[in-house]
Design an enzyme around this catalytic site. Structure first.
Site, PDB file in Angstrom:
ATOM      1  N   GLY A  19       0.791  -1.412  -0.078  1.00 16.47           N
ATOM      2  CA  GLY A  19       0.055  -0.242   0.042  1.00 16.47           C
ATOM      3  C   GLY A  19       0.874   1.264   0.053  1.00 16.47           C
ATOM      4  N   LEU A  22       7.652   1.761  -1.961  1.00 17.34           N
ATOM      5  CA  LEU A  22       8.097   0.855  -3.174  1.00 17.34           C
ATOM      6  C   LEU A  22       7.420  -0.333  -3.639  1.00 17.34           C
ATOM      7  CD1 LEU A  22      12.170   0.522  -2.481  1.00 17.34           C
ATOM      8  CD2 LEU A  22      10.805   1.652  -4.197  1.00 17.34           C
ATOM      9  N   ASP A  67      -0.938  -8.139   9.561  1.00 20.32           N
ATOM     10  CA  ASP A  67       0.485  -8.001  10.228  1.00 20.32           C
ATOM     11  C   ASP A  67       0.985  -9.334  10.076  1.00 20.32           C
ATOM     12  OD1 ASP A  67       2.758  -7.942  12.171  1.00 20.32           O
ATOM     13  OD2 ASP A  67       1.367  -6.417  13.341  1.00 20.32           O
ATOM     14  N   TYR A 149      23.241  -3.892   2.851  1.00 24.85           N
ATOM     15  CA  TYR A 149      24.213  -4.157   4.095  1.00 24.85           C
ATOM     16  C   TYR A 149      23.638  -5.603   4.569  1.00 24.85           C
ATOM     17  CZ  TYR A 149      19.878  -1.977   6.220  1.00 24.85           C
ATOM     18  OH  TYR A 149      18.557  -1.450   6.665  1.00 24.85           O
ATOM     19  N   PRO A 190      18.285  -2.715  -2.898  1.00 25.88           N
ATOM     20  CA  PRO A 190      18.231  -1.701  -3.366  1.00 25.88           C
ATOM     21  C   PRO A 190      18.964  -0.626  -2.621  1.00 25.88           C
ATOM     22  CG  PRO A 190      15.838  -2.150  -2.604  1.00 25.88           C
ATOM     23  CD  PRO A 190      16.888  -3.220  -2.081  1.00 25.88           C
TER      24      PRO A 190
HETATM   25  C1  HXC Z   1      14.427   3.538  19.156  1.00 31.29           C
HETATM   26  C2  HXC Z   1      12.066   2.619  18.843  1.00 31.29           C
HETATM   27  C3  HXC Z   1      12.174   3.470  17.614  1.00 31.29           C
HETATM   28  C4  HXC Z   1      13.346   4.260  17.567  1.00 31.29           C
HETATM   29  C5  HXC Z   1      10.521   2.342  18.096  1.00 31.29           C
HETATM   30  N1  HXC Z   1      11.015   1.892  18.925  1.00 31.29           N
HETATM   31  N2  HXC Z   1      10.939   3.257  17.311  1.00 31.29           N
HETATM   32  N3  HXC Z   1      13.588   2.503  19.603  1.00 31.29           N
HETATM   33  N4  HXC Z   1      14.358   4.303  18.107  1.00 31.29           N
HETATM   34  N5  HXC Z   1      13.435   5.157  16.608  1.00 31.29           N
HETATM   35  C6  HXC Z   1      10.789   1.112  19.622  1.00 31.29           C
HETATM   36  C7  HXC Z   1       9.499   1.310  20.623  1.00 31.29           C
HETATM   37  O1  HXC Z   1      10.216   2.234  21.801  1.00 31.29           O
HETATM   38  C8  HXC Z   1       9.301  -0.221  21.180  1.00 31.29           C
HETATM   39  O2  HXC Z   1       9.937  -0.336  22.353  1.00 31.29           O
HETATM   40  C9  HXC Z   1       9.647  -0.977  20.214  1.00 31.29           C
HETATM   41  O3  HXC Z   1      10.506  -0.295  19.440  1.00 31.29           O
HETATM   42  C10 HXC Z   1       8.176  -1.234  19.366  1.00 31.29           C
HETATM   43  O4  HXC Z   1       7.697  -0.009  18.850  1.00 31.29           O
HETATM   44  P1  HXC Z   1       6.183   0.209  18.432  1.00 31.29           P
HETATM   45  O5  HXC Z   1       5.994   1.542  18.032  1.00 31.29           O
HETATM   46  O6  HXC Z   1       5.207  -0.429  19.247  1.00 31.29           O
HETATM   47  O7  HXC Z   1       6.468  -0.866  17.307  1.00 31.29           O
HETATM   48  P2  HXC Z   1       5.500  -1.190  16.137  1.00 31.29           P
HETATM   49  O8  HXC Z   1       4.152  -0.438  16.234  1.00 31.29           O
HETATM   50  O9  HXC Z   1       5.440  -2.799  15.847  1.00 31.29           O
HETATM   51  O10 HXC Z   1       6.190  -0.654  14.696  1.00 31.29           O
HETATM   52  C11 HXC Z   1       7.348  -1.147  14.169  1.00 31.29           C
HETATM   53  C12 HXC Z   1       8.551  -0.162  13.948  1.00 31.29           C
HETATM   54  C13 HXC Z   1       7.920   0.881  13.015  1.00 31.29           C
HETATM   55  C14 HXC Z   1       9.476  -0.888  13.002  1.00 31.29           C
HETATM   56  C15 HXC Z   1       9.079   0.258  15.174  1.00 31.29           C
HETATM   57  O11 HXC Z   1       9.009   1.915  12.807  1.00 31.29           O
HETATM   58  C16 HXC Z   1       6.866   0.609  11.688  1.00 31.29           C
HETATM   59  O12 HXC Z   1       5.909   0.373  11.942  1.00 31.29           O
HETATM   60  N6  HXC Z   1       7.723   0.742  10.529  1.00 31.29           N
HETATM   61  C17 HXC Z   1       7.363   0.228   9.349  1.00 31.29           C
HETATM   62  C18 HXC Z   1       7.651   0.884   8.175  1.00 31.29           C
HETATM   63  C19 HXC Z   1       9.159   0.889   8.015  1.00 31.29           C
HETATM   64  O13 HXC Z   1       9.895   0.909   9.157  1.00 31.29           O
HETATM   65  N7  HXC Z   1       9.674   1.489   6.663  1.00 31.29           N
HETATM   66  C20 HXC Z   1      11.038   1.699   6.539  1.00 31.29           C
HETATM   67  C21 HXC Z   1      11.483   0.703   5.659  1.00 31.29           C
HETATM   68  S1  HXC Z   1      13.062   0.966   5.083  1.00 31.29           S
HETATM   69  P3  HXC Z   1       9.629  -0.355  23.921  1.00 31.29           P
HETATM   70  O14 HXC Z   1      10.684  -1.135  24.802  1.00 31.29           O
HETATM   71  O15 HXC Z   1       9.609   1.134  24.051  1.00 31.29           O
HETATM   72  O16 HXC Z   1       8.276  -0.964  23.944  1.00 31.29           O
HETATM   73  C22 HXC Z   1      14.313  -0.095   5.066  1.00 31.29           C
HETATM   74  C23 HXC Z   1      15.378  -0.240   4.483  1.00 31.29           C
HETATM   75  C24 HXC Z   1      16.093   1.190   4.007  1.00 31.29           C
HETATM   76  O17 HXC Z   1      13.865  -1.227   5.711  1.00 31.29           O
HETATM   77  C25 HXC Z   1      17.334   1.180   3.723  1.00 31.29           C
HETATM   78  C26 HXC Z   1      18.206   2.345   3.567  1.00 31.29           C
HETATM   79  C27 HXC Z   1      17.860   3.462   2.618  1.00 31.29           C
HETATM   80  P1  NAP Z   2       7.568   1.835   3.372  1.00 34.18           P
HETATM   81  O1  NAP Z   2       6.710   2.449   2.312  1.00 34.18           O
HETATM   82  O2  NAP Z   2       7.568   2.129   4.654  1.00 34.18           O
HETATM   83  O3  NAP Z   2       7.141   0.193   3.272  1.00 34.18           O
HETATM   84  C1  NAP Z   2       7.277  -0.752   4.139  1.00 34.18           C
HETATM   85  C2  NAP Z   2       5.824  -1.455   4.081  1.00 34.18           C
HETATM   86  O4  NAP Z   2       5.790  -2.552   5.070  1.00 34.18           O
HETATM   87  C3  NAP Z   2       4.554  -0.455   4.434  1.00 34.18           C
HETATM   88  O5  NAP Z   2       3.521  -0.602   3.376  1.00 34.18           O
HETATM   89  C4  NAP Z   2       4.172  -1.193   5.751  1.00 34.18           C
HETATM   90  O6  NAP Z   2       2.703  -1.085   5.865  1.00 34.18           O
HETATM   91  C5  NAP Z   2       4.592  -2.641   5.793  1.00 34.18           C
HETATM   92  N1  NAP Z   2       4.742  -3.416   6.915  1.00 34.18           N
HETATM   93  C6  NAP Z   2       5.482  -3.036   7.979  1.00 34.18           C
HETATM   94  N2  NAP Z   2       5.392  -3.810   8.879  1.00 34.18           N
HETATM   95  C7  NAP Z   2       4.337  -4.711   8.502  1.00 34.18           C
HETATM   96  C8  NAP Z   2       3.796  -5.847   9.148  1.00 34.18           C
HETATM   97  N3  NAP Z   2       4.115  -6.088  10.390  1.00 34.18           N
HETATM   98  N4  NAP Z   2       2.968  -6.667   8.524  1.00 34.18           N
HETATM   99  C9  NAP Z   2       2.556  -6.128   7.304  1.00 34.18           C
HETATM  100  N5  NAP Z   2       3.207  -5.223   6.612  1.00 34.18           N
HETATM  101  C10 NAP Z   2       4.123  -4.372   7.116  1.00 34.18           C
HETATM  102  O7  NAP Z   2       9.004   1.615   2.945  1.00 34.18           O
HETATM  103  P2  NAP Z   2       9.824   1.453   1.677  1.00 34.18           P
HETATM  104  O8  NAP Z   2      11.154   2.280   1.563  1.00 34.18           O
HETATM  105  O9  NAP Z   2       8.991   1.314   0.462  1.00 34.18           O
HETATM  106  O10 NAP Z   2      10.451  -0.203   1.948  1.00 34.18           O
HETATM  107  C11 NAP Z   2       9.683  -1.152   1.096  1.00 34.18           C
HETATM  108  C12 NAP Z   2      11.121  -2.187   0.985  1.00 34.18           C
HETATM  109  O11 NAP Z   2      12.250  -1.968   0.485  1.00 34.18           O
HETATM  110  C13 NAP Z   2      11.543  -2.665   2.347  1.00 34.18           C
HETATM  111  O12 NAP Z   2      11.334  -3.982   2.427  1.00 34.18           O
HETATM  112  C14 NAP Z   2      12.910  -2.033   2.630  1.00 34.18           C
HETATM  113  O13 NAP Z   2      13.472  -2.497   3.555  1.00 34.18           O
HETATM  114  C15 NAP Z   2      13.302  -1.984   1.227  1.00 34.18           C
HETATM  115  N6  NAP Z   2      14.534  -1.057   0.853  1.00 34.18           N
HETATM  116  C16 NAP Z   2      14.060   0.331   0.932  1.00 34.18           C
HETATM  117  C17 NAP Z   2      14.941   1.272   0.516  1.00 34.18           C
HETATM  118  C18 NAP Z   2      14.837   2.772   0.353  1.00 34.18           C
HETATM  119  O14 NAP Z   2      15.427   3.413   0.248  1.00 34.18           O
HETATM  120  N7  NAP Z   2      13.468   2.966   0.353  1.00 34.18           N
HETATM  121  C19 NAP Z   2      16.367   0.879   0.291  1.00 34.18           C
HETATM  122  C20 NAP Z   2      16.728  -0.364   0.833  1.00 34.18           C
HETATM  123  C21 NAP Z   2      15.515  -1.698   0.995  1.00 34.18           C
HETATM  124  P3  NAP Z   2       1.794  -0.873   7.210  1.00 34.18           P
HETATM  125  O15 NAP Z   2       2.862   0.014   8.142  1.00 34.18           O
HETATM  126  O16 NAP Z   2       0.505  -0.354   6.876  1.00 34.18           O
HETATM  127  O17 NAP Z   2       1.933  -2.213   7.699  1.00 34.18           O
END
Ligand code: HXC
Ligand code: NAP
Length: 284
Positions: A19, A22, A67, A149, A190
């Site tokens: 949703g 990427l 989830d 990485y 990526p």
């Molecule tokens: C330290 C943190 C934190 C932060 C959360 N926590 N964010 N700790 N720094 N910035 C801690 C909280 O305090 C909590 O611990 C625990 O993590 C769980 O937090 P929740 O908010 O309850 O978790 P949850 O709702 O399950 O959310 C998961 C999440 C969140 C990973 C923390 O960021 C998320 O929903 N992310 C999804 C989208 C995403 O991350 N997209 C990016 C992908 S990019 P305590 O102990 O306090 O309870 C990628 C590659 C990029 O992957 C590569 C480079 C470009």
């Molecule tokens: P993003 O938009 O935050 O994508 C992450 C997606 O994962 C969201 O749609 C999120 O939706 C879903 N998600 C997270 N936790 C989930 C869970 N527990 N269950 C089901 N869905 C969940 O970030 P993005 O940059 O597009 O990342 C996409 C992919 O590319 C990831 O694998 C990331 O590691 C990889 N990547 C991205 C980059 C970059 O530069 N953007 C670089 C290297 C690798 P909900 O929050 O609604 O669940």
């Protein structure tokens, strides 16, 4: 798109995290190439929005709030996808969780949050799809979105690095084990591609975003269509002989980080002249 527009015709493609970011861009690209889509993620609103936009283009879309950390629910949703479309051809493990933090500041729950999404969630989805393909004697393709990485490691995103390394091992292991069932595994690593989800958690200031751009030898971030073109090819039948491969698309970023002398790019021509003048002229 560089492909004929029926490249993915007849294929049902499930994208976790489809949703946003990427995942959403891949959904649009695959839909425009004839694919039918199953998009899952935790937030139903973003999935509904993606479905509406794709449906307006005539793309068949199934959505479900999921989830991926909940293995039982993963099983139920994947069953539902098979029932809805009659089959599944491709699973794209794209969902991820990540944020920058010094590792010593992490709580165990923070570690679990990332590992459970990235490694366990990817494993649960792969297992649920794979078991059904095997039982049904149907082929399948799994595309995992990792990062560079995964093989170098990286400070400040350590749970993500550890989890993505696990996904890399999963990709390469099952590429061999499940090849006998005609299930292919491929991955994309990526570099930086701007998305709201990644930028807000990994580059929350303009300085960090600028530094990320500067680190790339090509001096720019990726364009989503560059990644979606690669992804479409890798999941298509044209890539049927690619199995177990991870394709890097990062403008050369990780290689630059790896080279011992790459930092010398800061030297000017005059500084290079001065350095040369200090070196031995000839062996004697
Ligand atoms: C330290 C943190 C934190 C932060 C959360 N926590 N964010 N700790 N720094 N910035 C801690 C909280 O305090 C909590 O611990 C625990 O993590 C769980 O937090 P929740 O908010 O309850 O978790 P949850 O709702 O399950 O959310 C998961 C999440 C969140 C990973 C923390 O960021 C998320 O929903 N992310 C999804 C989208 C995403 O991350 N997209 C990016 C992908 S990019 P305590 O102990 O306090 O309870 C990628 C590659 C990029 O992957 C590569 C480079 C470009
Ligand atoms: P993003 O938009 O935050 O994508 C992450 C997606 O994962 C969201 O749609 C999120 O939706 C879903 N998600 C997270 N936790 C989930 C869970 N527990 N269950 C089901 N869905 C969940 O970030 P993005 O940059 O597009 O990342 C996409 C992919 O590319 C990831 O694998 C990331 O590691 C990889 N990547 C991205 C980059 C970059 O530069 N953007 C670089 C290297 C690798 P909900 O929050 O609604 O669940």
């Amino acid at each position: 798109m560089i492909f004929r527009d029926d490249l993915l015709k007849g294929k049902v493609i499930m994208i976790t995290g489809g949703g946003t970011g990427l995942g959403r861009s891949m959904a649009e690209a695959f839909g425009s190439l004839g694919g039918a889509l199953a998009l899952v993620g935790r937030r139903l609103e973003v999935l509904q929005e993606a479905k509406a936009a794709l449906a307006a283009l005539g793309v068949p879309v199934y959505i479900a709030a999921l989830d991926i950390r909940d293995a039982d629910r993963v099983e139920r949703v994947i069953d539902d996808v098979f029932q809805h479309f009659g089959h599944l051809d491709v699973l794209v493990n794209n969902a991820a969780g990540n944020f920058i933090s010094p590792t010593e500041r992490l709580s165990p729950r923070a570690v679990d949050a990332v590992l459970n999404i990235v490694l366990h969630g990817t494993f649960y989805c792969t297992l649920a799809a794979g078991k059904r393909w095997i039982e049904r004697h149907e082929p399948g393709t799994v595309l995992n979105i990792t990062t560079t990485y995964a093989w170098t490691g990286s400070g400040y995103v350590v749970p993500s690095a550890a989890a993505k390394a696990g996904v890399l091992a999963l990709t390469r292991s099952l590429a061999v084990e499940w090849a006998r069932y005609h299930i292919r595994h491929v991955a994309i690593a990526p570099g930086p591609f701007p998305t709201e989800g990644a930028w807000s958690r990994l580059m929350p200031t303009e300085e960090l975003a600028e530094a990320a751009r500067e680190r790339v030898p090509l001096k720019r971030v990726g364009r989503h269509e560059e990644l979606t073109t690669l992804a479409a090819y890798l999941i298509s039948d044209e890539a049927a002989y690619i199995n177990g491969e991870v394709v890097t698309i990062d403008g050369g970023e990780w290689l630059k980080g790896a080279g011992m002398f790459n930092g010398l790019e800061v030297l000017s021509d005059a500084e290079w002249d001065a350095i040369r003048a200090k070196m031995p002229k000839r062996s004697s």
